[in-house]
Design an enzyme around this catalytic site. Structure first.
Site, short mmCIF file in Angstrom:
data_model
loop_
_atom_site.label_atom_id
_atom_site.label_comp_id
_atom_site.label_asym_id
_atom_site.label_seq_id
_atom_site.Cartn_x
_atom_site.Cartn_y
_atom_site.Cartn_z
N ARG A 210 79.17 53.14 121.93
CA ARG A 210 80.32 53.17 121.03
C ARG A 210 80.68 51.73 120.68
O ARG A 210 81.13 50.97 121.53
CB ARG A 210 81.50 53.86 121.72
N SER B 34 85.66 64.70 119.92
CA SER B 34 86.95 64.30 120.48
C SER B 34 88.04 65.27 120.04
O SER B 34 88.11 65.64 118.87
CB SER B 34 87.33 62.90 119.96
N LYS C 192 91.08 52.03 121.84
CA LYS C 192 90.88 52.76 120.60
C LYS C 192 91.81 52.19 119.54
O LYS C 192 93.03 52.18 119.70
CB LYS C 192 91.19 54.24 120.84
N1 TZP Z 1 88.85 58.17 122.98
C1 TZP Z 1 90.06 58.49 123.39
S1 TZP Z 1 90.77 57.23 124.24
C2 TZP Z 1 89.42 56.22 124.06
C3 TZP Z 1 88.47 56.90 123.34
C4 TZP Z 1 87.16 56.37 122.95
C5 TZP Z 1 89.32 54.85 124.61
C6 TZP Z 1 89.45 54.82 126.09
O1 TZP Z 1 89.34 53.50 126.58
P1 TZP Z 1 89.95 53.10 127.98
O2 TZP Z 1 89.65 51.61 128.07
O3 TZP Z 1 89.21 53.86 129.05
O4 TZP Z 1 91.41 53.39 127.94
#
Ligand code: TZP
Ligand code: MG
Length: 221
Positions: free
Chosen positions: A49, A118, A147
């Site tokens: 990602r 998602s 995000k």
């Molecule tokens: N989808 C929902 S929250 C997120 C994604 C890709 C990011 C999560 O990142 P982190 O650093 O684990 O909070």
């Protein structure tokens, strides 16, 4: 012809830690180095990602990562770029609510590839199941700074809904850390994803081993 049904795709999302790349939070380490460390620590599923990189740079990293993950028997999922996932022979694609309809993505990628989606609410989860997602992301559970197109935390309430009602595999994500994972795992999440907690750790392998130990403890407790 080999019959590939949803069940065999879904088996690839097992229990445990689901890892994602995020080079901008990786403390100067490349995604290649980070993924190697994830694999060394025993991670079985990794999602590529990268929101900021040029497509050409993503592609050359993904070619290397596909080789590495295949050699090690690790499931490799690519976020967003369906064409690239097909070109490098990834195990799956992960898409969001604003992407192409999942039925169309299935037409494109064929029967063998995993499709993850998602979701942020019970309605989205039900819709994802009905339309043939192989697994869903459930989150953000907590506030996350990773995000950019932030969605407010859906909290543990939606996670509880998923635990009680969703029959396909799901991965809890968003602000999950070693320090709060017990709340998520003890509620019944079998698969949890962490981005910054892992890629930003001083010692990635050590961090993962420590999380894996905690996972076992949370489940048996
Ligand atoms: N989808 C929902 S929250 C997120 C994604 C890709 C990011 C999560 O990142 P982190 O650093 O684990 O909070
Ligand atoms: Mg997306």
């Amino acid at each position: 012809a080999l019959l590939v049904c949803g069940r065999s795709r879904r088996q690839k999302l097992g229990a445990g830690l689901y890892c994602l790349t995020a080079e901008e939070f990786s403390k100067g380490r490349s995604n290649i180095q980070v993924v190697q460390e994830m694999i060394n620590a025993g991670v079985k599923i990794i999602q590529y990602r990268e929101k900021e990189k040029k497509l050409a740079d993503k592609f050359s990293q993904c070619v290397k990562l596909r080789e590495l993950t295949r050699r090690e028997g690790v499931t490799f999922i690519i976020n967003d770029n369906i064409d690239m996932a097909m070109m490098v022979g990834a195990d799956g694609v992960h898409i969001g609510q604003d992407d192409l309809p999942i039925e169309k993505v299935r037409e494109l990628v064929g029967q063998e590839m995993i499709i993850g989606l998602s979701t942020h609410s019970p309605a989205q989860a039900q819709d994802a199941v009905a339309r043939g997602a192989d697994y869903i992301g459930v989150g953000p559970i907590y506030k996350t700074f990773t995000k950019k197109d932030v969605c407010d935390p859906v909290g543990l309430e939606y996670l509880q809904y998923a635990v009680d009602n969703i029959d396909i595999p799901f991965v809890a994500i968003g602000g999950i850390k070693e320090s709060n994972m017990h709340e998520v795992v003890s509620r019944g999440a079998k698969c949890i994803a962490m981005v910054t907690e892992i890629v930003g750790a001083e010692n990635i392998e050590q961090k993962i081993r420590s999380i894996n130990n905690k996972m076992g403890e949370c489940i048996t407790r």
